[in-house]
Design a protein around this motif. Structure first.
Motif, PDB file in Angstrom:
ATOM      1  N   ARG A 162     -11.876   2.389  21.785  1.00 55.51           N
ATOM      2  CA  ARG A 162     -12.076   3.830  21.664  1.00 55.51           C
ATOM      3  C   ARG A 162     -10.948   4.467  22.483  1.00 55.51           C
ATOM      4  NH1 ARG A 162     -15.409   8.668  22.470  1.00 55.51           N
ATOM      5  NH2 ARG A 162     -13.659  10.084  22.668  1.00 55.51           N
ATOM      6  N   VAL A 163     -10.095   5.251  21.826  1.00 59.69           N
ATOM      7  CA  VAL A 163      -8.954   5.878  22.506  1.00 59.69           C
ATOM      8  C   VAL A 163      -9.437   7.177  23.161  1.00 59.69           C
ATOM      9  CG1 VAL A 163      -6.602   6.760  22.245  1.00 59.69           C
ATOM     10  CG2 VAL A 163      -7.393   4.903  20.769  1.00 59.69           C
ATOM     11  N   ASP A 185      -6.249  14.326  25.854  1.00 61.92           N
ATOM     12  CA  ASP A 185      -4.911  14.825  25.534  1.00 61.92           C
ATOM     13  C   ASP A 185      -4.132  13.757  24.781  1.00 61.92           C
ATOM     14  OD1 ASP A 185      -2.436  15.893  25.433  1.00 61.92           O
ATOM     15  OD2 ASP A 185      -2.110  16.022  27.603  1.00 61.92           O
ATOM     16  N   GLU A 186      -3.700  14.126  23.566  1.00 63.07           N
ATOM     17  CA  GLU A 186      -2.968  13.172  22.718  1.00 63.07           C
ATOM     18  C   GLU A 186      -1.594  12.825  23.304  1.00 63.07           C
ATOM     19  OE1 GLU A 186      -1.629  13.364  18.273  1.00 63.07           O
ATOM     20  OE2 GLU A 186      -3.655  14.161  18.438  1.00 63.07           O
ATOM     21  N   SER A 211      -2.106   7.930  22.356  1.00 69.84           N
ATOM     22  CA  SER A 211      -2.258   7.376  21.000  1.00 69.84           C
ATOM     23  C   SER A 211      -1.645   5.983  20.958  1.00 69.84           C
ATOM     24  CB  SER A 211      -1.573   8.286  19.977  1.00 69.84           C
ATOM     25  OG  SER A 211      -0.185   8.314  20.224  1.00 69.84           O
ATOM     26  N   LEU A 212      -1.953   5.250  19.889  1.00 75.68           N
ATOM     27  CA  LEU A 212      -1.553   3.844  19.799  1.00 75.68           C
ATOM     28  C   LEU A 212      -1.003   3.590  18.393  1.00 75.68           C
ATOM     29  CD1 LEU A 212      -1.664   1.062  21.248  1.00 75.68           C
ATOM     30  CD2 LEU A 212      -3.960   0.781  20.345  1.00 75.68           C
ATOM     31  N   ALA A 255      -6.143  10.045  20.394  1.00 73.89           N
ATOM     32  CA  ALA A 255      -7.233  10.348  21.333  1.00 73.89           C
ATOM     33  C   ALA A 255      -8.472  10.816  20.572  1.00 73.89           C
ATOM     34  CB  ALA A 255      -6.777  11.428  22.309  1.00 73.89           C
ATOM     35  N   GLY A 256      -9.620  10.241  20.924  1.00 77.24           N
ATOM     36  CA  GLY A 256     -10.878  10.635  20.270  1.00 77.24           C
ATOM     37  C   GLY A 256     -11.303   9.701  19.165  1.00 77.24           C
ATOM     38  N   GLN A 257     -10.382   8.813  18.706  1.00 79.34           N
ATOM     39  CA  GLN A 257     -10.740   7.944  17.574  1.00 79.34           C
ATOM     40  C   GLN A 257     -11.247   6.572  18.029  1.00 79.34           C
ATOM     41  OE1 GLN A 257      -7.076   8.584  14.982  1.00 79.34           O
ATOM     42  NE2 GLN A 257      -8.679   8.426  13.441  1.00 79.34           N
ATOM     43  N   VAL A 258     -12.025   5.967  17.136  1.00 84.80           N
ATOM     44  CA  VAL A 258     -12.508   4.593  17.334  1.00 84.80           C
ATOM     45  C   VAL A 258     -11.796   3.736  16.300  1.00 84.80           C
ATOM     46  CG1 VAL A 258     -14.520   3.092  17.149  1.00 84.80           C
ATOM     47  CG2 VAL A 258     -14.766   5.348  18.165  1.00 84.80           C
ATOM     48  N   GLY A 259     -11.250   2.593  16.714  1.00 83.98           N
ATOM     49  CA  GLY A 259     -10.538   1.750  15.753  1.00 83.98           C
ATOM     50  C   GLY A 259     -10.332   0.343  16.287  1.00 83.98           C
TER      51      GLY A 259
END
Length: 601
Positions: free
Chosen positions: A215-216, A190-191, A220-221, A256-260
């Motif tokens: 990895r989120v 959930d974002e 969010s960030l 959420a869901g992203q790699v960074g």
């Protein structure tokens, strides 16, 4: 860059060594167009010099690839390229924790090998969607139907869904993108929930501080937000977030869901731990994520700087390297011959070599390493149990009731023509054959139980040479068994050199001592006096070599006349040499410490 969560895919490429993971990553990067042909080079994700020289991947690397699907939708595919070597399987397990799916590569000419099996079990542990890919279909020796049978039988996957590609020529690579979209599930999370992000890697940048790879999973960030590390409870303000597209590419927010990555001017290395959870300091997530299990080192060696005043530099270098290599374990150590250093734990001998090379190249250090050893379990006569990995801690034999050493279950897959040679090498290393089975008409899987100490000592190199490189080797630690252990000491000019001591099995002690004494004789420079090099167990000398002295012909001017004049001069010289030997000290060069580790076979 605002991609919907359902259009994100996180996947990793896993395979045995040399099955083409990095080459396939290269083709995918080229197809996505994030780098121009002018800037492209082969194995682009292998950024370390040592990776390029050895032609292997050591670090998992992440890259975000934009892709327009056949349905016209915009997708963001986060690819993690992983190592294949057994010593770096910890890197693979960390990469898989950040993914929802994995492409399992199988070489069309080699088929399923030991690490292929080990990697599929790792992927199954993480509940990932696994897509089989048969690579190198352009080879004249490719046997696609044979490999499909192995995928069905050995891996239990449906070979009809396997993609046929040649990463080298680019055939079928576009289908990998479509398969990622169709077969790998999008991330969940959930974002709008409180931030929950997993740290799966990090590295040190001299200008920006520590760069944290995340990895989120929830929330969010964005820059300007205050974040907290749950394990150390330290709080920082985020300066920059972004994604990896070969170089770091800043974005306004990672969801959420992203790699960074995240930069927050972190200077304290102790604050960042692999497997830790990041959250917002004001709005924290309820519970930390399940981190990674601690790495279990199997090989131990002490590291000392050649110049003792470089000890602070070594301390700093190990701290920085630990950020980038979470499987490295170390603690302080000291030696009478070499001063202060660190006792380090590694996942294998290749890992040890790589860490040593990285310290010497990236941090400009000159190091001496002691003989690698494993952890032994010693039961004393008073009933207490002591675990030691350092020969200097070995107790007096009179106080020891029994010793136990770690054993491994080894799985060796080879063409059947090498069966006899593999048997012989395993027997030489105290191995016991437990089982063997034919995987196909000419490939055989052999299972052995072997003492881990023997594997540490050149077993892998011998196996590769007797099987002409076709043998694939995988192992797991299988507990302790009783053994007959002795401490082998080396004396140079009558003085014990503690950094050369080894713990060995009694049957191997004489061979090991003779071999090491010969190596030391070749490495230690000659002096004006004789140098005795001895191998000893307790007070008993079991081998000896002598470095002969330089001699001056003191009788040259005595021609003719009485022999007693010559004898008198020779006796005088002998007394001088004896006195010189009493006060002379022998410098042992760094190469001598390393030469003792090689068996010379």
């Amino acid at each position: 860059m605002n991609i919907k969560q359902k259009n994100i895919r996180n996947f990793s490429i896993i395979a045995h060594i040399d099955h083409g993971k990095s080459t396939l990553s290269d083709r995918l990067i080229q197809l996505s167009g994030i780098i121009s042909d002018r800037d492209f080079k082969d194995q682009i994700l292998d950024s370390m010099d040592i990776e390029r020289e050895r032609g292997i991947t050591i670090k998992s690397q992440t890259v975000s690839l934009p892709y327009t699907g056949n349905d016209g939708e915009e997708y963001l595919l986060n690819l993690i390229d992983t190592p294949g070597h057994v010593d770096f399987s910890y890197e693979v397990s960390r990469a898989l924790a950040s993914c929802e799916g994995a492409f399992l590569l199988v070489d069309a000419s080699q088929g399923v090998e030991a690490q292929t099996l080990a990697n599929i079990y790792l992927a199954m542990e993480h509940d990932l969607a696994i897509v089989p890919v048969i690579n190198k279909i352009d080879l004249p020796s490719a046997e696609i139907e044979w490999v499909k049978d192995q995928i069905d039988e050995d891996l239990g996957l449906d070979s009809e869904t396997a993609l046929l590609v040649s990463a080298k020529t680019g055939v079928g690579v576009a289908n990998v993108f479509e398969a990622a979209v169709a077969k790998i599930p999008p991330p969940q999370g959930d974002e709008n929930a409180p931030l929950k992000a997993l740290i799966f890697d990090s590295h040190y940048d001299p200008y920006r501080g520590i760069i944290v790879h995340v990895r989120v999973f929830e929330g969010s960030l964005a820059p300007g937000e205050k974040i907290a590390f749950l394990s150390s409870d330290s709080i920082y303000k985020v300066e920059e977030v972004g994604i990896f597209q070969i170089k770091r590419r800043p974005v306004d927010r990672i969801r959420a869901g992203q790699v960074g990555y995240m930069i927050a001017g972190i200077k304290l290395i102790s604050d960042v731990k692999c497997g830790d959870t990041l959250t917002h300091s004001g709005n924290r997530c309820k519970a930390a994520m399940k981190g990674f299990r601690d790495p279990n080192p199997v090989v131990f060696s002490s590291m000392y700087p050649v110049a003792s005043d470089e000890y602070p530099e070594l301390t700093e270098a190990l701290e920085k390297l630990k950020l980038n290599d979470a499987s490295l374990v170390y603690e302080k150590d000291s030696s009478a011959a070499l001063g202060f250093g660190y006792r380090c734990g590694f996942l294998g001998l290749l890992h040890l070599e790589v860490v040593q090379e990285r310290l010497e190249r990236e941090y400009d250090l000159s190091l001496i390493l002691t003989s690698p050893s494993v952890r032994y379990e010693i039961t004393r006569t008073d009933g207490t149990i002591q675990i030691i990995d350092n020969p200097s801690l070995y107790p007096d034999p009179a106080e020891i009731e029994k010793t136990r050493e770690p054993f491994i279950k080894a799985s060796i897959i080879v063409p059947d023509r090498y069966m006899g040679a593999v048997m012989q090498v395993s027997m030489e290393h105290r191995g016991v054959s437990t089982n063997y089975q034919y995987l196909t008409s000419n490939r055989i899987e052999m299972k052995f139980t072997l003492p881990l100490a023997e594997v540490v000592y050149e077993f892998y190199d011998r196996l590769k040479s007797v099987t002409q490189g076709y043998g694939s080797f995988d192992y797991e630690v299988a507990g302790y068994q009783e053994t007959d252990l002795v401490k082998l000491d080396f004396l140079v000019n009558g003085e014990r050199v503690d950094a050369l001591s080894q713990l060995v099995h009694r049957d191997k002690a004489v061979d090991r001592a003779k071999n090491a004494c010969k190596k030391l004789r070749d490495e230690i420079p000659r002096q004006m006096f004789k140098i005795a090099i001895q191998g000893a167990i307790g007070g008993k000398i079991i081998s000896r070599e002598t470095v002969s002295a330089y001699r001056k012909d003191v009788t040259a001017k005595c021609y003719g006349g009485d022999i007693s004049r010559k004898r008198k001069l020779l006796e005088k010289q002998k007394k001088g040499k004896k006195r010189m030997k009493m006060v002379g000290s022998v410098e042992i060069p760094q190469s001598a410490f390393l030469s003792v580790l090689k068996s010379g076979k």
